[in-house]
Write a protein that holds these residues in place. Structure first.
Motif, mmCIF file in Angstrom:
data_model
loop_
_atom_site.group_PDB
_atom_site.id
_atom_site.type_symbol
_atom_site.label_atom_id
_atom_site.label_comp_id
_atom_site.label_asym_id
_atom_site.label_seq_id
_atom_site.Cartn_x
_atom_site.Cartn_y
_atom_site.Cartn_z
ATOM 1 N N GLN A 69 5.356 -8.847 -1.031
ATOM 2 C CA GLN A 69 6.076 -9.018 0.227
ATOM 3 C C GLN A 69 6.673 -7.662 0.596
ATOM 4 N N THR A 70 6.370 -7.217 1.803
ATOM 5 C CA THR A 70 6.924 -5.967 2.312
ATOM 6 C C THR A 70 7.764 -6.260 3.547
ATOM 7 N N THR A 71 8.450 -5.249 4.037
ATOM 8 C CA THR A 71 9.267 -5.443 5.236
ATOM 9 C C THR A 71 8.412 -5.710 6.470
ATOM 10 N N ASP A 72 7.109 -5.424 6.386
ATOM 11 C CA ASP A 72 6.189 -5.702 7.493
ATOM 12 C C ASP A 72 5.400 -6.984 7.290
ATOM 13 N N GLY A 73 5.687 -7.719 6.215
ATOM 14 C CA GLY A 73 4.967 -8.955 5.914
ATOM 15 C C GLY A 73 4.289 -8.875 4.559
ATOM 16 N N GLU A 74 3.619 -9.963 4.207
ATOM 17 C CA GLU A 74 2.941 -10.007 2.918
ATOM 18 C C GLU A 74 1.619 -9.243 2.996
ATOM 19 N N VAL A 75 1.325 -8.461 1.957
ATOM 20 C CA VAL A 75 0.068 -7.717 1.900
ATOM 21 C C VAL A 75 -0.698 -8.097 0.652
ATOM 22 N N GLY A 76 -2.004 -8.050 0.774
ATOM 23 C CA GLY A 76 -2.903 -8.257 -0.358
ATOM 24 C C GLY A 76 -3.727 -6.999 -0.545
ATOM 25 N N ILE A 77 -3.852 -6.566 -1.779
ATOM 26 C CA ILE A 77 -4.561 -5.328 -2.085
ATOM 27 C C ILE A 77 -5.754 -5.634 -2.976
ATOM 28 N N LEU A 78 -6.916 -5.163 -2.573
ATOM 29 C CA LEU A 78 -8.130 -5.205 -3.377
ATOM 30 C C LEU A 78 -8.533 -3.773 -3.695
ATOM 31 N N ALA A 79 -9.498 -3.605 -4.591
ATOM 32 C CA ALA A 79 -9.999 -2.270 -4.917
ATOM 33 C C ALA A 79 -10.491 -1.577 -3.652
ATOM 34 N N SER A 80 -10.330 -0.278 -3.593
ATOM 35 C CA SER A 80 -10.761 0.566 -2.474
ATOM 36 C C SER A 80 -10.010 0.271 -1.180
ATOM 37 N N HIS A 81 -8.808 -0.258 -1.294
ATOM 38 C CA HIS A 81 -7.976 -0.530 -0.127
ATOM 39 C C HIS A 81 -7.616 0.791 0.559
ATOM 40 N N ALA A 82 -7.471 0.757 1.845
ATOM 41 C CA ALA A 82 -7.033 1.941 2.591
ATOM 42 C C ALA A 82 -5.645 2.353 2.111
ATOM 43 N N PRO A 83 -5.346 3.636 2.121
ATOM 44 C CA PRO A 83 -4.026 4.091 1.687
ATOM 45 C C PRO A 83 -2.915 3.488 2.550
ATOM 46 N N ILE A 84 -1.867 3.048 1.890
ATOM 47 C CA ILE A 84 -0.676 2.561 2.595
ATOM 48 C C ILE A 84 0.558 2.948 1.792
ATOM 49 N N PHE A 85 1.669 2.961 2.474
ATOM 50 C CA PHE A 85 2.973 3.141 1.849
ATOM 51 C C PHE A 85 3.882 2.146 2.540
ATOM 52 N N ALA A 86 4.457 1.212 1.796
ATOM 53 C CA ALA A 86 5.248 0.146 2.402
ATOM 54 C C ALA A 86 6.532 -0.081 1.617
ATOM 55 N N GLU A 87 7.566 -0.505 2.329
ATOM 56 C CA GLU A 87 8.831 -0.851 1.700
ATOM 57 C C GLU A 87 8.775 -2.301 1.235
ATOM 58 N N LEU A 88 9.165 -2.555 -0.011
ATOM 59 C CA LEU A 88 9.201 -3.917 -0.527
ATOM 60 C C LEU A 88 10.336 -4.694 0.144
ATOM 61 N N ALA A 89 10.065 -5.947 0.455
ATOM 62 C CA ALA A 89 11.058 -6.792 1.115
ATOM 63 C C ALA A 89 12.131 -7.235 0.123
ATOM 64 N N ALA A 90 13.348 -7.318 0.604
ATOM 65 C CA ALA A 90 14.439 -7.846 -0.217
ATOM 66 C C ALA A 90 14.146 -9.302 -0.541
ATOM 67 N N GLY A 91 14.323 -9.688 -1.782
ATOM 68 C CA GLY A 91 14.085 -11.073 -2.185
ATOM 69 C C GLY A 91 12.634 -11.401 -2.431
ATOM 70 N N GLY A 92 11.762 -10.410 -2.463
ATOM 71 C CA GLY A 92 10.334 -10.654 -2.649
ATOM 72 C C GLY A 92 9.886 -10.515 -4.089
ATOM 73 N N CYS A 93 8.588 -10.669 -4.280
ATOM 74 C CA CYS A 93 8.013 -10.475 -5.603
ATOM 75 C C CYS A 93 6.626 -9.857 -5.461
ATOM 76 N N VAL A 94 6.118 -9.398 -6.574
ATOM 77 C CA VAL A 94 4.785 -8.798 -6.642
ATOM 78 C C VAL A 94 3.981 -9.629 -7.639
ATOM 79 N N VAL A 95 2.775 -10.032 -7.258
ATOM 80 C CA VAL A 95 1.909 -10.799 -8.145
ATOM 81 C C VAL A 95 0.633 -9.997 -8.375
ATOM 82 N N VAL A 96 0.330 -9.770 -9.645
ATOM 83 C CA VAL A 96 -0.849 -9.005 -10.037
ATOM 84 C C VAL A 96 -1.851 -9.960 -10.671
ATOM 85 N N THR A 97 -3.093 -9.961 -10.173
ATOM 86 C CA THR A 97 -4.168 -10.686 -10.834
ATOM 87 C C THR A 97 -4.891 -9.664 -11.696
ATOM 88 N N GLU A 98 -4.766 -9.831 -13.005
ATOM 89 C CA GLU A 98 -5.319 -8.865 -13.937
ATOM 90 C C GLU A 98 -6.838 -8.991 -14.025
#
Length: 125
Positions: A28-57
């Motif tokens: 969850q970022t301040t601009d909304g939820e993002v999903g990242i796959l391999a070869s994703h375009a470069p981004i820099f985002a601020e994490l949203a307050a109260g959010g979490c990060v989920v990694v699929t290993e």
């Protein structure tokens, strides 16, 4: 065929929480939820307050991290989560966090921290 992987590092000021290969990352970022796959375009985002990060290993298992504040940086097949503070979901007592959420005022640091931790636990259960 296995999904293409990318490197993920999750760090807070006092320690490295996770470093490994992943097939997907959701945050969850301040601009909304993002999903990242391999070869994703470069981004820099601020994490949203109260959010979490989920990694699929790479093996398909999921790891959730309660992240309070910080940034997400994607550059090629390298993803960095730089959290102001963070905690792995399996270290969180959800009953304690639900009590903290109920006892705190919406929008306060205590409220957002509890909400982040609850989201992390629920993301892997």
């Amino acid at each position: 065929m296995a999904d293409k992987t990318f490197r993920v590092d999750v760090v807070s000021p006092d320690h490295m929480l996770y470093s490994g290969d992943a097939t997907f990352l959701r945050a969850q970022t301040t601009d909304g939820e993002v999903g990242i796959l391999a070869s994703h375009a470069p981004i820099f985002a601020e994490l949203a307050a109260g959010g979490c990060v989920v990694v699929t290993e790479a093996d398909g298992s999921k790891l959730a991290i309660a992240a309070q504040g910080g940034f997400l940086s994607v550059n090629g097949d390298d993803v960095k989560v730089l959290a102001e503070s963070a905690q792995l979901a399996h270290e969180i007592d959800i009953a304690v966090e639900r009590e903290a959420l109920e006892a705190s005022e919406e929008g306060t640091v205590e409220y957002l921290t509890a909400r982040s931790r609850i989201r992390a636990v629920e993301a892997v259960n």
